[in-house]
Design an enzyme around this catalytic site. Structure first.
Site, PDB file in Angstrom:
ATOM      1  N   GLY A  70       9.592   9.552 -32.936  1.00 24.80           N
ATOM      2  CA  GLY A  70       8.588   8.928 -33.981  1.00 24.80           C
ATOM      3  C   GLY A  70       7.204   9.585 -33.435  1.00 24.80           C
ATOM      4  O   GLY A  70       7.151   9.788 -32.163  1.00 24.80           O
ATOM      5  N   GLY A 117      13.131   8.487 -32.909  1.00 22.99           N
ATOM      6  CA  GLY A 117      13.269   8.694 -34.431  1.00 22.99           C
ATOM      7  C   GLY A 117      13.758   9.821 -34.905  1.00 22.99           C
ATOM      8  O   GLY A 117      14.422   9.776 -36.080  1.00 22.99           O
ATOM      9  N   GLU A 140      13.083   4.535 -25.114  1.00 20.82           N
ATOM     10  CA  GLU A 140      11.985   3.513 -25.358  1.00 20.82           C
ATOM     11  C   GLU A 140      11.399   2.625 -24.367  1.00 20.82           C
ATOM     12  O   GLU A 140      10.551   2.115 -24.486  1.00 20.82           O
ATOM     13  CB  GLU A 140      12.472   2.721 -26.796  1.00 20.82           C
ATOM     14  CG  GLU A 140      12.350   3.835 -27.977  1.00 20.82           C
ATOM     15  CD  GLU A 140      13.816   4.581 -28.078  1.00 20.82           C
ATOM     16  OE1 GLU A 140      13.639   5.521 -28.968  1.00 20.82           O
ATOM     17  OE2 GLU A 140      14.861   4.471 -27.278  1.00 20.82           O
ATOM     18  N   ASP A 148      15.436   1.305 -31.110  1.00 17.52           N
ATOM     19  CA  ASP A 148      15.269   0.771 -32.394  1.00 17.52           C
ATOM     20  C   ASP A 148      16.111   2.122 -33.248  1.00 17.52           C
ATOM     21  O   ASP A 148      16.921   2.868 -32.603  1.00 17.52           O
ATOM     22  CB  ASP A 148      14.032   0.621 -32.917  1.00 17.52           C
ATOM     23  CG  ASP A 148      13.107   1.867 -33.028  1.00 17.52           C
ATOM     24  OD1 ASP A 148      13.211   2.716 -32.211  1.00 17.52           O
ATOM     25  OD2 ASP A 148      12.093   1.552 -33.794  1.00 17.52           O
TER      26      ASP A 148
END
Length: 348
Positions: A70, A117, A140, A148
């Site tokens: 992301g 992401g 992460e 996530d």
């Protein structure tokens, strides 16, 4: 035929033969996923699901990375300005769930780095194709966050403690390991991707097209390390994992122990529980759980501190709060799994 779903130049869409083709088009930013891209891909999937002429969807990327994750600089700036981007993550998680339930073949052509992401827009599809250039990671925890975009669903289902190992260490793997554990469904030489894409468009048949180009590949990680991962990361508690690594005394175990001890203590404890819990949940329930965790992370300290140390100040030492695992109480961890003040994420 080009199609406009509102992604500007960041993400491109076209119809070719039987396929809807998605191209991540931010090569200078390693195709980092931003909110505009999430919204555009969501609209495209809704349209192509209803279009009988589209028999499958292909997602690919320009440049040397599929997607490095992301757009964390945008997230950092918004959070530090007092406006954490809850809406971005909510839309991203809805997209991840929509890809998982997409009723047509969804073929990800992964050539280069795929993380965070980027994993979310590729690894929930039916066909996950990696080349020899592909590198997978969910790093992460290294920036005070958690794996996530559905990590709680797909990592928790990997055998031999491998998913927990990837989640807690953030270590990278290549296509052989990804295929061996089912993260990737196929491996195809990078030079064969153009021919594969043409075949997908012409036939609309993902399985038959991949049967022509896919190659068998061996796992890269040695059996001895796989055995060590299964032994050390099978414990029922994080402290058990750390104790097992510390007691081993070998070079590999010592390196893994040092890696974990450098991570955010809060991220480690939350991630351990997330992965263990995810094994019993549906994809939709995993995304709701992850939004609960996210809602706390975005108003906390360690995520922004991790980005500062790794990205803003370039490899400086992060100062986690709290700084020790023993200082992270069970009640602190429980709070990350409680419903947020605004209610659980709606996936519709």
């Amino acid at each position: 035929m080009d199609v406009d779903f509102g992604g500007a130049d960041d993400i491109l869409f076209e119809r070719s033969g039987h396929a809807g083709i998605v191209t991540l088009n931010r090569p200078a930013a390693l195709n980092a996923v931003n909110h505009r891209m999430v919204r555009a891909l969501t609209r495209a999937l809704a349209a192509w699901e209803a279009d009988a002429a589209v028999r499958l969807v292909v997602i690919r990327a320009e440049g040397r990375a599929f997607s490095a994750g992301g757009d964390i600089l945008d997230i950092y700036e918004a959070g530090r300005a007092g406006d954490p981007p809850f809406d971005f993550f909510a839309d991203e998680y809805r997209l991840n769930a929509a890809i998982a339930r997409f009723p047509k073949p969804y073929v990800a052509l992964i050539n280069g780095i795929v993380m965070g992401g980027g994993v979310g827009v590729s690894f929930h599809g039916s066909h996950r194709v990696m080349t020899g250039n592909a590198v997978f990671a969910m790093p992460e925890v290294g920036i005070g966050f958690f794996p996530d975009v559905g990590g709680s669903h797909f990592l928790s289902r990997l055998p031999g403690g491998f998913g927990l190992y990837l989640a807690l260490t953030g270590n990278r793997i290549r296509h052989g390991d990804a295929c061996a554990f089912g993260l990737a469904t196929h491996s195809v030489p990078a030079d064969d991707l153009p021919a594969l894409l043409r075949r997908l468009c012409e036939t609309g048949d993902a399985d038959a097209s991949l049967a022509v180009d896919a190659r068998a590949v061996a796992a890269e990680t040695e059996d001895a390390v796989m055995d060590a991962i299964a032994r050390h990361f099978a414990h029922d508690t994080l402290d058990g994992v750390l104790g097992s690594l510390a007691a081993d005394g070998g070079e590999w175990a010592n390196a893994m122990h040092a890696t974990l001890m450098a991570r955010s203590p809060t991220s480690l404890r939350v991630t351990f529980r997330q992965i263990r819990t995810g094994a019993t949940l549906t994809m939709d329930d995993c995304m709701r759980m992850e939004f609960r965790i996210l809602s706390r992370m975005l108003v906390g300290h360690d995520f922004y501190e991790g980005i500062r140390a790794a990205i803003i100040d370039k490899k400086s030492t992060p100062h986690w709060r709290p700084a020790a695992l023993d200082a992270v109480a069970q009640a602190d961890v429980d709070a990350y799994f409680a419903p947020p003040a605004g209610g659980d994420l709606s996936l519709q």
